[in-house]
Write a protein that holds these residues in place. Structure first.
Motif, PDB file in Angstrom:
ATOM      1  N   ARG A  34       0.857  -1.194   0.000  1.00 40.99           N
ATOM      2  CA  ARG A  34       0.000   0.000   0.000  1.00 40.99           C
ATOM      3  C   ARG A  34       0.887   1.236   0.000  1.00 40.99           C
ATOM      4  NH1 ARG A  34      -5.002   2.027   1.009  1.00 40.99           N
ATOM      5  NH2 ARG A  34      -5.958  -0.027   1.297  1.00 40.99           N
ATOM      6  N   ASP A  92      -4.802   4.710  -2.767  1.00 41.73           N
ATOM      7  CA  ASP A  92      -6.103   5.366  -2.620  1.00 41.73           C
ATOM      8  C   ASP A  92      -6.240   6.463  -3.668  1.00 41.73           C
ATOM      9  OD1 ASP A  92      -5.449   8.155  -1.183  1.00 41.73           O
ATOM     10  OD2 ASP A  92      -4.141   6.589  -0.369  1.00 41.73           O
ATOM     11  N   ASP A 117      -9.988   2.785  -3.236  1.00 43.21           N
ATOM     12  CA  ASP A 117      -8.686   2.208  -3.560  1.00 43.21           C
ATOM     13  C   ASP A 117      -8.677   1.672  -4.992  1.00 43.21           C
ATOM     14  OD1 ASP A 117      -7.759   2.715  -0.977  1.00 43.21           O
ATOM     15  OD2 ASP A 117      -8.435   0.761  -0.230  1.00 43.21           O
ATOM     16  N   ALA A 172      -9.595  -4.105  -0.212  1.00 43.69           N
ATOM     17  CA  ALA A 172      -9.609  -2.771  -0.808  1.00 43.69           C
ATOM     18  C   ALA A 172     -11.002  -2.167  -0.708  1.00 43.69           C
ATOM     19  CB  ALA A 172      -9.172  -2.859  -2.272  1.00 43.69           C
TER      20      ALA A 172
END
Length: 224
Positions: free
Chosen positions: A136, A179, A165, A161
């Motif tokens: 991430r 994101d 995202d 997610a």
């Protein structure tokens, strides 16, 4: 008629000569032999003994046989430089497999993964036997240059997610999740993995609009 006794010598010889010629075949043969010997020799033609030779025909060039149909004339093509093949060390664009996003002009937002980042994510996922492992990447305000990006390894099975995202996937199943607000700043950048003396870490390079960064490599300025 005068008697033979009354003929002169000349008339007597003239009367005897035809009779002698007719009565003497040897003399005739001798006369012919003498004539043949004294005559000019003539060549003998023995053509009937030689085989008949065929008459030579004039040489004719055989007509060309068209084995292939006529081809149209070739057109000259302009020499164009071939596009170079991608290098194995070049970053590879990742595929947006979940919640793809586009810019205001309609172009898809994307990020790329370097071969080292792909290999590192694949190695970690294989070691942990976890195909749901993902990296991430998020950008927050702060740091010494206004913005900084944070990275963490997550398990998508435990932290799925959200609608905000976008999930990207590269070769060997390498996954990166970003994101929406962070993707607007990271669009067109590359996730890399560096190995330095101070340590090995994931790193974001080529951030569009970034004007400066600090020595740590995680803080940067963006010209908005």
């Amino acid at each position: 008629m005068a008697s033979p006794s009354t003929m002169c010598a000349s008339c007597l010889r003239a009367a005897r000569t035809p009779a002698m010629r007719a009565a003497s075949p040897l003399a005739a043969a001798a006369s012919r032999s003498y004539t043949a010997a004294t005559a000019t020799p003539r060549p003998l033609f023995l053509d009937f003994l030689a085989p008949a030779m065929p008459m030579r025909q004039p040489h004719r060039r055989p007509a060309a046989i068209a084995l292939h149909p006529p081809q149209p004339p070739l057109r000259r093509r302009l020499a164009t430089a071939a596009s170079p093949a991608p290098s194995p060390s070049d970053p590879q664009p990742a595929r947006a497999v979940l919640h793809p996003r586009t810019t205001e002009s309609g172009e898809p937002m994307r990020i790329s993964l370097s071969p080292r980042a792909i290999h590192r994510l694949y190695t970690i996922a294989a070691k942990d036997n976890n195909p749901n492992l993902a990296l991430r990447v998020a950008i927050e305000s702060g740091g010494c240059h206004g913005f900084q990006y944070l990275m963490s390894l997550i398990d998508l099975g435990k932290e799925p997610a959200t609608e905000e995202d976008t999930l990207f996937e590269g070769d060997k199943g390498a996954k990166v999740i970003v994101d929406e607000s962070s993707l607007e700043l990271l669009n067109g950048s590359t996730v890399d993995y560096t190995m330095e003396l101070i340590g090995s870490q994931f790193k974001v390079t080529g951030i569009p609009g970034a004007t400066s960064s600090c020595g740590c490599g995680t803080s940067f300025d963006i010209k908005l």
